[in-house]
Design an enzyme around this catalytic site. Structure first.
Site, PDB file in Angstrom:
ATOM      1  N   LYS A 197       0.851  -1.193   0.000  1.00  0.00           N
ATOM      2  CA  LYS A 197       0.000   0.000   0.000  1.00  0.00           C
ATOM      3  C   LYS A 197       0.881   1.235   0.000  1.00  0.00           C
ATOM      4  O   LYS A 197       1.556   1.522   0.976  1.00  0.00           O
ATOM      5  CB  LYS A 197      -0.915   0.055   1.225  1.00  0.00           C
ATOM      6  CG  LYS A 197      -1.962   1.156   1.069  1.00  0.00           C
ATOM      7  CD  LYS A 197      -2.549   1.656   2.374  1.00  0.00           C
ATOM      8  CE  LYS A 197      -1.768   2.774   3.008  1.00  0.00           C
ATOM      9  NZ  LYS A 197      -1.740   4.049   2.247  1.00  0.00           N
ATOM     10  N   GLY A 250       7.122   4.626   8.196  1.00  0.00           N
ATOM     11  CA  GLY A 250       6.234   5.760   8.427  1.00  0.00           C
ATOM     12  C   GLY A 250       6.451   6.317   9.814  1.00  0.00           C
ATOM     13  O   GLY A 250       7.534   6.179  10.389  1.00  0.00           O
ATOM     14  N   SER A 251       5.406   6.900  10.363  1.00  0.00           N
ATOM     15  CA  SER A 251       5.553   7.605  11.631  1.00  0.00           C
ATOM     16  C   SER A 251       5.569   6.629  12.809  1.00  0.00           C
ATOM     17  O   SER A 251       5.054   5.513  12.729  1.00  0.00           O
ATOM     18  CB  SER A 251       4.389   8.576  11.803  1.00  0.00           C
ATOM     19  OG  SER A 251       3.183   7.852  11.844  1.00  0.00           O
ATOM     20  N   THR A 252       6.138   7.075  13.904  1.00  0.00           N
ATOM     21  CA  THR A 252       6.216   6.263  15.116  1.00  0.00           C
ATOM     22  C   THR A 252       4.819   5.939  15.636  1.00  0.00           C
ATOM     23  O   THR A 252       4.562   4.820  16.090  1.00  0.00           O
ATOM     24  CB  THR A 252       7.048   7.013  16.172  1.00  0.00           C
ATOM     25  OG1 THR A 252       8.389   7.098  15.683  1.00  0.00           O
ATOM     26  CG2 THR A 252       7.048   6.292  17.511  1.00  0.00           C
ATOM     27  N   GLU A 253       3.907   6.891  15.540  1.00  0.00           N
ATOM     28  CA  GLU A 253       2.563   6.690  16.087  1.00  0.00           C
ATOM     29  C   GLU A 253       1.851   5.552  15.348  1.00  0.00           C
ATOM     30  O   GLU A 253       1.276   4.660  15.959  1.00  0.00           O
ATOM     31  CB  GLU A 253       1.748   7.991  15.994  1.00  0.00           C
ATOM     32  CG  GLU A 253       2.216   9.089  16.952  1.00  0.00           C
ATOM     33  CD  GLU A 253       3.671   9.544  16.731  1.00  0.00           C
ATOM     34  OE1 GLU A 253       4.102   9.655  15.549  1.00  0.00           O
ATOM     35  OE2 GLU A 253       4.381   9.753  17.727  1.00  0.00           O
ATOM     36  N   VAL A 254       1.894   5.601  14.021  1.00  0.00           N
ATOM     37  CA  VAL A 254       1.242   4.533  13.246  1.00  0.00           C
ATOM     38  C   VAL A 254       1.996   3.216  13.441  1.00  0.00           C
ATOM     39  O   VAL A 254       1.383   2.156  13.582  1.00  0.00           O
ATOM     40  CB  VAL A 254       1.143   4.920  11.746  1.00  0.00           C
ATOM     41  CG1 VAL A 254       0.593   3.756  10.934  1.00  0.00           C
ATOM     42  CG2 VAL A 254       0.255   6.151  11.575  1.00  0.00           C
ATOM     43  N   GLY A 255       3.315   3.283  13.514  1.00  0.00           N
ATOM     44  CA  GLY A 255       4.113   2.070  13.720  1.00  0.00           C
ATOM     45  C   GLY A 255       3.759   1.373  15.022  1.00  0.00           C
ATOM     46  O   GLY A 255       3.689   0.142  15.094  1.00  0.00           O
ATOM     47  N   GLU A 272      10.228   0.801  10.217  1.00  0.00           N
ATOM     48  CA  GLU A 272      11.207   1.891  10.077  1.00  0.00           C
ATOM     49  C   GLU A 272      10.460   3.180  10.359  1.00  0.00           C
ATOM     50  O   GLU A 272       9.633   3.608   9.551  1.00  0.00           O
ATOM     51  CB  GLU A 272      11.783   1.912   8.661  1.00  0.00           C
ATOM     52  CG  GLU A 272      12.470   0.625   8.238  1.00  0.00           C
ATOM     53  CD  GLU A 272      13.745   0.361   9.004  1.00  0.00           C
ATOM     54  OE1 GLU A 272      14.310   1.316   9.578  1.00  0.00           O
ATOM     55  OE2 GLU A 272      14.162  -0.812   9.053  1.00  0.00           O
TER      56      GLU A 272
HETATM   57  P1  NAP Z   1       2.446   7.870   8.350  1.00  0.00           P
HETATM   58  O1  NAP Z   1       1.354   8.818   8.598  1.00  0.00           O
HETATM   59  O2  NAP Z   1       2.833   6.954   9.441  1.00  0.00           O
HETATM   60  O3  NAP Z   1       2.018   7.035   7.057  1.00  0.00           O
HETATM   61  C1  NAP Z   1       2.828   6.050   6.487  1.00  0.00           C
HETATM   62  C2  NAP Z   1       1.931   5.082   5.741  1.00  0.00           C
HETATM   63  O4  NAP Z   1       1.107   4.380   6.666  1.00  0.00           O
HETATM   64  C3  NAP Z   1       0.975   5.760   4.764  1.00  0.00           C
HETATM   65  O5  NAP Z   1       0.827   4.938   3.646  1.00  0.00           O
HETATM   66  C4  NAP Z   1      -0.286   5.852   5.597  1.00  0.00           C
HETATM   67  O6  NAP Z   1      -1.452   6.087   4.862  1.00  0.00           O
HETATM   68  C5  NAP Z   1      -0.256   4.522   6.299  1.00  0.00           C
HETATM   69  N1  NAP Z   1      -1.094   4.430   7.503  1.00  0.00           N
HETATM   70  C6  NAP Z   1      -1.575   5.436   8.279  1.00  0.00           C
HETATM   71  N2  NAP Z   1      -2.311   4.937   9.297  1.00  0.00           N
HETATM   72  C7  NAP Z   1      -2.308   3.592   9.169  1.00  0.00           C
HETATM   73  C8  NAP Z   1      -2.880   2.522   9.921  1.00  0.00           C
HETATM   74  N3  NAP Z   1      -3.597   2.746  11.010  1.00  0.00           N
HETATM   75  N4  NAP Z   1      -2.666   1.258   9.510  1.00  0.00           N
HETATM   76  C9  NAP Z   1      -1.933   1.005   8.422  1.00  0.00           C
HETATM   77  N5  NAP Z   1      -1.367   1.980   7.665  1.00  0.00           N
HETATM   78  C10 NAP Z   1      -1.541   3.257   8.036  1.00  0.00           C
HETATM   79  O7  NAP Z   1       3.764   8.608   7.895  1.00  0.00           O
HETATM   80  P2  NAP Z   1       3.854   9.846   6.902  1.00  0.00           P
HETATM   81  O8  NAP Z   1       3.539  11.052   7.678  1.00  0.00           O
HETATM   82  O9  NAP Z   1       3.108   9.594   5.671  1.00  0.00           O
HETATM   83  O10 NAP Z   1       5.403   9.748   6.525  1.00  0.00           O
HETATM   84  C11 NAP Z   1       6.403  10.386   7.241  1.00  0.00           C
HETATM   85  C12 NAP Z   1       6.943   9.514   8.350  1.00  0.00           C
HETATM   86  O11 NAP Z   1       7.638   8.394   7.816  1.00  0.00           O
HETATM   87  C13 NAP Z   1       7.945  10.228   9.191  1.00  0.00           C
HETATM   88  O12 NAP Z   1       7.712   9.975  10.546  1.00  0.00           O
HETATM   89  C14 NAP Z   1       9.267   9.647   8.763  1.00  0.00           C
HETATM   90  O13 NAP Z   1      10.298   9.707   9.684  1.00  0.00           O
HETATM   91  C15 NAP Z   1       8.889   8.256   8.473  1.00  0.00           C
HETATM   92  N6  NAP Z   1       9.911   7.639   7.625  1.00  0.00           N
HETATM   93  C16 NAP Z   1      10.751   6.716   8.175  1.00  0.00           C
HETATM   94  C17 NAP Z   1      11.748   6.153   7.412  1.00  0.00           C
HETATM   95  C18 NAP Z   1      12.669   5.114   7.983  1.00  0.00           C
HETATM   96  O14 NAP Z   1      13.238   4.353   7.211  1.00  0.00           O
HETATM   97  N7  NAP Z   1      12.840   5.032   9.285  1.00  0.00           N
HETATM   98  C19 NAP Z   1      11.897   6.511   6.071  1.00  0.00           C
HETATM   99  C20 NAP Z   1      11.034   7.477   5.551  1.00  0.00           C
HETATM  100  C21 NAP Z   1      10.033   8.019   6.344  1.00  0.00           C
HETATM  101  P3  NAP Z   1      -2.215   7.531   5.077  1.00  0.00           P
HETATM  102  O15 NAP Z   1      -1.275   8.572   4.636  1.00  0.00           O
HETATM  103  O16 NAP Z   1      -3.452   7.440   4.283  1.00  0.00           O
HETATM  104  O17 NAP Z   1      -2.511   7.680   6.528  1.00  0.00           O
END
Ligand code: NAP
Ligand code: MG
Length: 500
Positions: A197, A250-255, A272
């Site tokens: 996704k 993605g974000s820590t909260e969703v993770g 990650e």
């Molecule tokens: P995000 O809000 O956590 O979203 C990441 C993905 O998860 C999106 O596809 C999102 O879809 C999906 N998602 C949201 N809620 C979900 C749930 N309850 N269940 C399953 N999937 C869900 O992160 P973002 O704001 O888009 O991206 C930025 C974040 O990614 C930052 O915190 C950044 O540090 C992190 N990141 C980490 C790395 C690493 O390798 N450590 C690399 C790049 C980015 P929706 O957008 O529709 O909610």
């Protein structure tokens, strides 16, 4: 036309053909329309330029089902060297489509063409080739056994590394195809199949990638793409009983939420997550060199990097000179649309992100930080944010504590090595950290002392495909890249042979 407006005339035919139409899901080797779609918008204007399908429960089921059939069938039956050969072909095809792939990534995200070409296409081809080699190198162990309650006979033991199964991958928009390939490539090498996704803003590159995979001879059903929101499609994927492992960036909260759901079903997971990575500059560092490095550690990709060097700690003796050098780089950056010749910094991905970033800047100022440069958005409908430097950062400030994910640097001076090590580690995150110094004893002590999955010396954000990449603390569990990523997609089977 202003420099802040995209010049679509620069696009090649393939990317232009992706505009003005609706894009289906990719399930079992076919494009699937669902009857529901949402708008993809241009970050330089907020205007719709295409639409993408919204998946629902039936389509997620179909995608997982296709992945399970491919696992038991066409993909599962292939010998390892055949998986390798097809992954290598896919790497070649990806490179052959560099212009199209980088342009559609740029259209969706507002990122620079040089960045999408370099990271999402060229680096991804490199990752595919490295991971392809692992397909033929997964090994188990052999041993003679001594099961005490089977006293006679000859007992031999073997272990096999088997594919974990269907991988549900969920990725963000900041390096959309690049991170998708970080998930897909080790899964393929291990023999898994995938349902991915993408982030809702950036689905086009993954959809096109799945088509190229078919062309490369990777059977239908091996890579499926379901588009839509995290709250709906992402949750369905995580909860699906046919998904054996969740691989998330993605974000820590969703993770955190995903980890709970996956653990409750005893699924494997690799997460990650976010970061607030420190850049530490010791008194012996070269001021000019380090100012450039620190500036691009935060301003690269418009600050939208998980490892962005978002906290800068400079020894007091050279603090003013380094901050001035970083600010000079910031002031020299002209914001412009990514589809303008010579763009060096474009918009952030969305207006929601723009507002979030600017509110952190306001918060930092209200908490007593000093504005060195930037801090505002130009008067334009695009999601632009000026490259920004705030000095006088202190640990309690929200702008220092939280990940901003934009071009905002929080800087501070320090006096001793012990003090800066404590400051650097005073974060719930532990993704990356860099130290600029020529002192070898100090390099050793700082490498040992920093709480981060990656420690860089005299460089920031240097990610090699052969090294494991992963976070400590709230930055995640598991690894992308390196041997660790491939092994993470396997499960062990122990086998005993008895010979009377
Ligand atoms: P995000 O809000 O956590 O979203 C990441 C993905 O998860 C999106 O596809 C999102 O879809 C999906 N998602 C949201 N809620 C979900 C749930 N309850 N269940 C399953 N999937 C869900 O992160 P973002 O704001 O888009 O991206 C930025 C974040 O990614 C930052 O915190 C950044 O540090 C992190 N990141 C980490 C790395 C690493 O390798 N450590 C690399 C790049 C980015 P929706 O957008 O529709 O909610
Ligand atoms: Mg989100």
């Amino acid at each position: 036309m202003s420099r802040l407006d995209n010049d679509f005339g620069l696009l090649g035919d393939a990317a232009r053909a992706a505009m003005g139409r609706s894009h289906g899901l990719h399930v079992d080797g076919r494009a699937v329309e669902t009857g529901r779609s949402y708008a993809l918008t241009d970050p330089t204007s907020g205007a719709e330029f295409a639409r993408a399908a919204e998946a629902g429960p039936a389509e997620v089921d179909a995608a997982v089902d296709a992945a399970r059939r491919a696992l038991a069938g066409a993909w599962g039956r292939l010998r390892p060297h055949e998986r390798e050969r097809r992954m290598l072909r896919l790497a070649d095809l990806l490179e052959a489509h560099e212009r199209e792939m980088s342009e559609i990534e740029t259209l969706c995200s507002g990122r620079l063409l040089g960045n999408t070409a370099g990271v999402d296409v060229q680096y991804s081809a490199h990752v595919l080739r490295y991971m392809a080699g692992w397909a033929t190198k997964l090994e188990g162990q052999t041993m003679r056994l001594s099961v005490p309650y089977i006293p006679d006979g000859d007992l031999r033991g073997y272990t096999f590394r088997e594919p974990v199964g269907v991988v549900g991958a969920i990725v963000p928009w900041n390096v959309a195809l690049g991170i998708a390939v970080w998930k897909i490539a080790p899964a393929l090498a291990a023999g898994c199949t995938i349902v991915l996704k993408p982030a809702p803003q950036t689905p086009l590159s993954a959809l096109r990638f799945a088509e190229l995979a078919l062309e490369a001879g990777i059977p239908e059903g091996v890579i499926n793409i379901v588009t839509g929101s995290g709250a709906e499609v992402g949750e369905l994927l995580v909860a699906h009983p046919g998904v054996a492992m969740v691989s998330f960036t993605g974000s820590t909260e969703v993770g955190r939420k995903i980890a709970g759901q996956a653990a409750a079903q005893f699924k494997k997971y690799s997460l990650e997550l976010g970061g607030k990575s420190p850049v530490i500059v010791m008194e012996d560092a070269d001021v000019d060199q380090v100012a450039q490095a620190a500036a691009w550690a935060i301003f690269g990709n418009h600050g939208q990097n998980c490892c962005a060097g978002s906290r800068l700690y400079v020894h007091r003796s050279i603090h003013d000179a380094v901050i001035e050098g970083v600010a000079a780089v910031a002031r020299s950056i002209e914001l412009s649309a990514p589809l303008q010749d010579g763009a060096v910094m474009g918009p952030v991905v969305s207006h929601a992100q723009q507002r979030r970033i600017l509110s952190y800047v306001e918060g930092g100022l209200a908490d007593g930080a000093r504005l060195v440069t930037g801090g505002a958005a130009p008067d334009h409908p695009g999601a632009y944010v000026q490259p920004t430097v705030l000095d006088g950062a202190r640990p309690g400030m929200a702008a220092v504590r939280d990940e901003i994910f934009g071009p905002v640097l929080m800087a501070a001076a320090f006096d001793t090595e012990q003090e800066v090590l404590a400051l650097a580690n005073q974060s719930r995150f532990g993704l990356g950290a860099s130290v600029f110094t020529r002192d070898t004893d100090r390099i050793r002590r700082m490498t040992d002392g920093l709480e981060a999955g990656s420690v860089w010396i005299n460089v920031h954000n240097a990610l090699d495909v052969a090294l494991p990449f992963g976070g400590w603390k709230d930055s995640g569990v598991g690894n992308d890249l390196g041997e660790a990523a491939v092994l993470g997609h396997t499960r062990l089977k122990a086998s005993v042979q008895y010979h009377a």
